[in-house]
Motif scaffolding. Structure first.
Motif, PDB file in Angstrom:
ATOM      1  N   ALA A   1       0.798  -1.239  -0.043  1.00  0.00           N
ATOM      2  CA  ALA A   1      -0.036   0.009   0.075  1.00  0.00           C
ATOM      3  C   ALA A   1       0.962   1.307   0.013  1.00  0.00           C
ATOM      4  CB  ALA A   1      -1.012   0.060   1.205  1.00  0.00           C
ATOM      5  N   ALA A   2       0.525   2.137  -0.678  1.00  0.00           N
ATOM      6  CA  ALA A   2       1.416   3.521  -0.941  1.00  0.00           C
ATOM      7  C   ALA A   2       0.893   4.336   0.117  1.00  0.00           C
ATOM      8  CB  ALA A   2       1.081   4.243  -2.379  1.00  0.00           C
ATOM      9  N   ILE A   3       2.040   4.803   0.642  1.00  0.00           N
ATOM     10  CA  ILE A   3       1.911   6.181   1.661  1.00  0.00           C
ATOM     11  C   ILE A   3       2.657   7.131   1.355  1.00  0.00           C
ATOM     12  CG2 ILE A   3       2.444   6.671   4.024  1.00  0.00           C
ATOM     13  CD1 ILE A   3       0.392   4.595   3.923  1.00  0.00           C
ATOM     14  N   PRO A   4       2.006   8.441   1.039  1.00  0.00           N
ATOM     15  CA  PRO A   4       0.526   8.716   1.632  1.00  0.00           C
ATOM     16  C   PRO A   4      -0.426   8.040   0.506  1.00  0.00           C
ATOM     17  CG  PRO A   4       1.875  10.766   0.908  1.00  0.00           C
ATOM     18  CD  PRO A   4       2.695   9.731   0.614  1.00  0.00           C
ATOM     19  N   GLY A   5      -1.796   7.624   1.080  1.00  0.00           N
ATOM     20  CA  GLY A   5      -2.363   6.964   0.696  1.00  0.00           C
ATOM     21  C   GLY A   5      -3.540   6.316   1.493  1.00  0.00           C
ATOM     22  N   SER A   6      -4.280   5.243   1.292  1.00  0.00           N
ATOM     23  CA  SER A   6      -5.138   4.545   2.027  1.00  0.00           C
ATOM     24  C   SER A   6      -4.803   3.124   2.216  1.00  0.00           C
ATOM     25  CB  SER A   6      -6.684   4.565   1.359  1.00  0.00           C
ATOM     26  OG  SER A   6      -6.947   5.935   1.504  1.00  0.00           O
ATOM     27  N   ILE A   7      -5.045   2.768   3.250  1.00  0.00           N
ATOM     28  CA  ILE A   7      -4.841   1.225   3.756  1.00  0.00           C
ATOM     29  C   ILE A   7      -6.182   0.582   3.835  1.00  0.00           C
ATOM     30  CG2 ILE A   7      -3.646  -0.376   5.255  1.00  0.00           C
ATOM     31  CD1 ILE A   7      -1.523   1.919   5.954  1.00  0.00           C
ATOM     32  N   GLU A   8      -6.459  -0.282   2.980  1.00  0.00           N
ATOM     33  CA  GLU A   8      -7.847  -0.994   2.921  1.00  0.00           C
ATOM     34  C   GLU A   8      -7.852  -2.170   4.126  1.00  0.00           C
ATOM     35  OE1 GLU A   8     -10.588  -0.500   1.679  1.00  0.00           O
ATOM     36  OE2 GLU A   8      -9.974   1.364   0.527  1.00  0.00           O
ATOM     37  N   ALA A   9      -8.255  -2.231   5.068  1.00  0.00           N
ATOM     38  CA  ALA A   9      -8.430  -3.011   6.300  1.00  0.00           C
ATOM     39  C   ALA A   9      -8.192  -4.497   5.676  1.00  0.00           C
ATOM     40  CB  ALA A   9      -9.215  -2.752   7.213  1.00  0.00           C
TER      41      ALA A   9
ATOM     42  N   TYR B   1       0.211  -5.341   7.582  1.00  0.00           N
ATOM     43  CA  TYR B   1       0.110  -4.687   6.309  1.00  0.00           C
ATOM     44  C   TYR B   1       1.498  -3.883   5.865  1.00  0.00           C
ATOM     45  CZ  TYR B   1      -4.581  -4.350   7.577  1.00  0.00           C
ATOM     46  OH  TYR B   1      -5.989  -4.783   8.085  1.00  0.00           O
ATOM     47  N   THR B   2       1.806  -4.437   4.403  1.00  0.00           N
ATOM     48  CA  THR B   2       3.073  -4.077   3.891  1.00  0.00           C
ATOM     49  C   THR B   2       2.862  -2.712   3.323  1.00  0.00           C
ATOM     50  OG1 THR B   2       4.007  -6.219   3.793  1.00  0.00           O
ATOM     51  CG2 THR B   2       5.240  -4.546   2.583  1.00  0.00           C
ATOM     52  N   VAL B   3       3.515  -1.630   3.514  1.00  0.00           N
ATOM     53  CA  VAL B   3       3.430  -0.539   2.790  1.00  0.00           C
ATOM     54  C   VAL B   3       4.764   0.184   2.232  1.00  0.00           C
ATOM     55  CG1 VAL B   3       1.789   0.085   4.466  1.00  0.00           C
ATOM     56  CG2 VAL B   3       3.910   1.028   4.990  1.00  0.00           C
ATOM     57  N   ASN B   4       4.535   0.963   1.217  1.00  0.00           N
ATOM     58  CA  ASN B   4       5.548   1.807   0.590  1.00  0.00           C
ATOM     59  C   ASN B   4       5.709   3.074   1.106  1.00  0.00           C
ATOM     60  OD1 ASN B   4       7.906   2.376  -0.903  1.00  0.00           O
ATOM     61  ND2 ASN B   4       6.681   2.360  -2.723  1.00  0.00           N
ATOM     62  N   VAL B   5       6.476   3.760   1.649  1.00  0.00           N
ATOM     63  CA  VAL B   5       6.487   5.214   1.978  1.00  0.00           C
ATOM     64  C   VAL B   5       7.293   5.996   1.092  1.00  0.00           C
ATOM     65  CG1 VAL B   5       6.877   7.038   3.836  1.00  0.00           C
ATOM     66  CG2 VAL B   5       6.013   4.499   4.465  1.00  0.00           C
ATOM     67  N   ALA B   6       6.658   6.788   0.288  1.00  0.00           N
ATOM     68  CA  ALA B   6       7.439   7.439  -0.750  1.00  0.00           C
ATOM     69  C   ALA B   6       8.428   8.367  -0.162  1.00  0.00           C
ATOM     70  CB  ALA B   6       6.552   8.288  -1.715  1.00  0.00           C
ATOM     71  N   ASP B   7       8.280   9.211   0.526  1.00  0.00           N
ATOM     72  CA  ASP B   7       9.202  10.206   1.325  1.00  0.00           C
ATOM     73  C   ASP B   7       9.090  10.220   3.120  1.00  0.00           C
ATOM     74  OD1 ASP B   7       9.713  11.460  -1.217  1.00  0.00           O
ATOM     75  OD2 ASP B   7       7.713  12.023  -1.187  1.00  0.00           O
ATOM     76  N   ALA B   8      10.448  10.201   3.243  1.00  0.00           N
ATOM     77  CA  ALA B   8      10.490  10.251   4.824  1.00  0.00           C
ATOM     78  C   ALA B   8      10.075  11.511   5.362  1.00  0.00           C
ATOM     79  CB  ALA B   8      11.876  10.150   5.049  1.00  0.00           C
ATOM     80  N   GLY B   9       9.296  11.364   6.619  1.00  0.00           N
ATOM     81  CA  GLY B   9       8.887  12.370   7.148  1.00  0.00           C
ATOM     82  C   GLY B   9       7.471  12.155   7.927  1.00  0.00           C
ATOM     83  N   SER B  10       6.726  12.910   8.508  1.00  0.00           N
ATOM     84  CA  SER B  10       5.658  12.653   9.585  1.00  0.00           C
ATOM     85  C   SER B  10       4.243  12.729   9.006  1.00  0.00           C
ATOM     86  CB  SER B  10       5.762  13.707  10.588  1.00  0.00           C
ATOM     87  OG  SER B  10       6.907  13.640  11.477  1.00  0.00           O
ATOM     88  N   TYR B  11       3.464  11.749   9.244  1.00  0.00           N
ATOM     89  CA  TYR B  11       2.082  11.815   8.533  1.00  0.00           C
ATOM     90  C   TYR B  11       1.050  11.766   9.576  1.00  0.00           C
ATOM     91  CZ  TYR B  11       5.158  10.323   4.340  1.00  0.00           C
ATOM     92  OH  TYR B  11       5.642  10.587   3.031  1.00  0.00           O
ATOM     93  N   ASP B  12      -0.126  12.111   9.337  1.00  0.00           N
ATOM     94  CA  ASP B  12      -1.301  11.905  10.015  1.00  0.00           C
ATOM     95  C   ASP B  12      -2.128  10.488   9.464  1.00  0.00           C
ATOM     96  OD1 ASP B  12      -0.498  14.230  11.699  1.00  0.00           O
ATOM     97  OD2 ASP B  12      -1.434  15.671  10.301  1.00  0.00           O
ATOM     98  N   PHE B  13      -2.812  10.056  10.485  1.00  0.00           N
ATOM     99  CA  PHE B  13      -3.417   8.746  10.161  1.00  0.00           C
ATOM    100  C   PHE B  13      -5.012   9.187  10.638  1.00  0.00           C
ATOM    101  CE2 PHE B  13       0.541   6.721  10.112  1.00  0.00           C
ATOM    102  CZ  PHE B  13       0.472   5.902   8.991  1.00  0.00           C
ATOM    103  N   ASP B  14      -5.954   8.909   9.544  1.00  0.00           N
ATOM    104  CA  ASP B  14      -7.424   8.772  10.238  1.00  0.00           C
ATOM    105  C   ASP B  14      -7.861   7.434  10.063  1.00  0.00           C
ATOM    106  OD1 ASP B  14      -7.522  11.697  10.275  1.00  0.00           O
ATOM    107  OD2 ASP B  14      -7.761  11.852   8.148  1.00  0.00           O
ATOM    108  N   PHE B  15      -8.543   7.050  11.100  1.00  0.00           N
ATOM    109  CA  PHE B  15      -9.049   5.639  11.065  1.00  0.00           C
ATOM    110  C   PHE B  15     -10.625   5.749  10.809  1.00  0.00           C
ATOM    111  CE2 PHE B  15      -5.535   5.651  13.981  1.00  0.00           C
ATOM    112  CZ  PHE B  15      -5.086   4.492  13.798  1.00  0.00           C
TER     113      PHE B  15
END
Length: 252
Positions: free
Chosen positions: A132-140, A199-213
């Motif tokens: 799953a791409a970050i930024p982006g959505s992770i489908e549960a 979940y395996t994710v791919n973070v495009a850029d290092a940094g801080s991210y907010d998550f919405d559940f």
């Protein structure tokens, strides 16, 4: 005159005889039995030598004639101990040594060594082969492939959503994936304490991210907190990233 000297000679002979006898008896009294010193042993045991990360090993000392003993546990918690029996937790994969150092009553030292192999998780495979791409959505419902204990932990064998009438979303599921009647909404339901999914994710850029559940609960008391964690595959370390907290009934 001659008789007197003879008596003296006999007396001298008598005392000499007594002295010799006493000497012989004294020599016999000096004989002692000598028992050679038997060296102590650094015997010890470990309940396992090949474990999964997060598991424990029980170590026990059976050393004899020990004055002091000490344990050291590479990669374990605790890392050392002076107790005869100790339980050690290994949270990171790798091959580690556990040593029991025994100091005997004669001040000599001996060491007993155990090799503990701690296995990490199997290499995770992302659903559909793409992280799953970050930024982006992770489908549960798109948790990793690998099955129970590798990709997810589900407390019951059956898929409770399918048992309740839901269509099957993926053939490998044991986790409770629910599909809406019109097929437009897919989610994980029937969650219980201690259940989890990878979940395996791919973070495009290092940094801080907010998550919405996006959460829902039809229970009278609402839903229990859901936690997001980062798992380091190389070390087994787990870091908390965020948590919803318990939430009220959403009507669904």
């Amino acid at each position: 005159m001659i008789l007197k000297n003879l008596n003296k000679f006999r007396a001298g002979y008598f005392f000499t005889f007594i002295f010799i006898c006493i000497g012989i008896l004294s020599c016999e009294d000096d004989i002692r039995e000598v028992t050679l010193y038997e060296k102590g042993t650094a015997d010890a045991s470990a309940s396992a030598s090949d474990i999964e990360y997060g598991e424990t090993v029980d170590f026990s000392s059976n050393a004899t004639k020990d004055q002091t003993l000490s344990w050291t546990f590479e990669g374990g918690s605790p890392s050392d101990s002076y107790d005869e029996n100790i339980t050690v937790t290994y949270s990171s994969p790798g091959t580690f040594e556990a040593n029991l150092i025994v100091k005997y009553i004669d001040n000599t030292i001996d060491t007993k060594t155990f090799t503990i192999t701690v296995n990490g998780p199997d290499t995770p495979l992302p659903f559909n082969g793409t992280p799953a791409a970050i930024p982006g959505s992770i489908e549960a419902e798109n948790y990793n492939l690998g099955g129970q204990g590798v990709a997810y932990q589900d407390m019951e064998l059956e898929n409770l959503a399918v048992t309740a009438g839901s269509d099957t979303y993926r053939e490998d599921d044991g986790i409770d994936v629910q599909v809406s009647a019109d097929g437009t909404l897919i989610n994980i339901g029937y969650t219980n304490p201690d259940e989890w999914a990878y979940y395996t994710v791919n973070v495009a850029d290092a940094g801080s991210y907010d998550f919405d559940f996006q959460v829902a609960s039809g229970g009278i008391d609402g839903g229990k907190s859901i936690k997001l964690q980062l798992f380091n595959l190389m070390t087994g370390a787990i870091s908390d990233l965020g948590e919803t907290g318990d939430f009220a009934n959403t009507g669904e």
